[in-house]
Enzyme design. Structure first.
Site: not given
Length: 278
Positions: A235-237, A263
């Site tokens: 995941y990230c933003g 995310s």
């Protein structure tokens, strides 16, 4: 075709009848109000790989009815949008962008999620093409619509419920691909600082450096560990950097990788969902 091709390969195959080349670029602008993403179509019009069409991640390849950016459309909607760009069941596809392949990797991952595997990233993207001295075109794209049949693989896209359950599940790795400072809560681009409890910090920049080249499988295993069979959720933003990490992990032989595409856009906006800075 490998899932990662270089400029020399593309030059050799650029005029293959079954090859579709797509520019997937998105432009990030930083201002006082934070980060803004805009379509890369303007830069595409100024110069792109000859014969390429433009894949608009912000509009055509996202569910714009959702409150978050880059929301994944249904498999049928995505397949139809790709078919309008000339991608059919018998096509081969090369994806590129202008900034390190993370946008191209998001399209690659969505293609994979609907059962389409004949896609590759151009290693180094457009900068590698121009650095090798190859020309750009300003001709408008004219793709021939095709038929693309979706065969969904739902396990490739994780939702918030799976991620929440994974916090207490030793059988699942959560991998935060944002910069370390963001992971530690020293900065935040979203509603709340920090990371999902139990997540590991392995920034996307461990996968692709300043050169824009994707790390080798051996390099990926060196940073991500050698447990190739344990399920991993990146995941990230907004699920973009996470897609590039997932792409590199699949190339390295990890067999069960998913992307939490919503995310922190989704997670940090819900105060009921935990975030930590330790």
């Amino acid at each position: 075709m490998d899932s990662l091709v270089d400029v020399d390969w593309l030059v050799t195959h650029l005029h293959d009848d079954d090859l579709v080349v797509l520019d997937c670029s998105v432009v990030i602008e930083m201002g006082e109000g934070g980060m803004t993403t805009i379509s890369g179509r303007g830069r595409f019009d100024e110069g792109h790989i000859p014969g390429a069409a433009f894949a608009d991640l912000i509009v055509d390849l996202s569910d714009t009815d959702e409150p978050i950016g880059f929301a994944v459309p249904t498999p049928e909607q995505f397949a139809d949008a790709m078919a309008q760009l000339g991608v059919g069941d018998d096509s081969s596809v090369v994806l590129y962008d202008t900034t390190g392949s993370m946008w191209a990797s998001r399209v690659w991952w969505m293609l994979r999620s609907i059962g389409f595997d004949a896609a590759a990233l151009l290693d180094g993207g457009l900068p590698a093409w121009t650095a090798a001295g190859h020309p750009l075109s300003v001709d408008p794209p004219s793709p021939t619509p095709a038929v693309l049949t979706p065969r969904p693989r739902p396990g490739l896209i994780a939702d918030r419920d799976e991620v929440l359950a994974a916090i207490d599940d030793a059988g699942v790795r959560l991998i935060d691909t944002l910069p370390g400072a963001h992971f530690r809560g020293e900065m935040s681009l979203y509603e709340r600082p920090g990371h999902i409890p139990g997540a590991e910090s392995i920034p996307m920049f461990e996968v692709v450096g300043d050169s824009g080249r994707v790390a080798t499988p051996a390099e990926v295993i060196a940073t991500h560990g050698d447990d190739l069979e344990r399920r991993a959720v990146t995941y990230c933003g907004g699920g973009i950097a996470a897609s590039l990490t997932a792409f590199a992990m699949i190339r390295a032989g990890y067999s069960d990788v998913a992307v939490y595409t919503a995310s922190l856009q989704e997670w940090a906006a819900d105060p009921e969902l935990p975030l930590v800075t330790e």
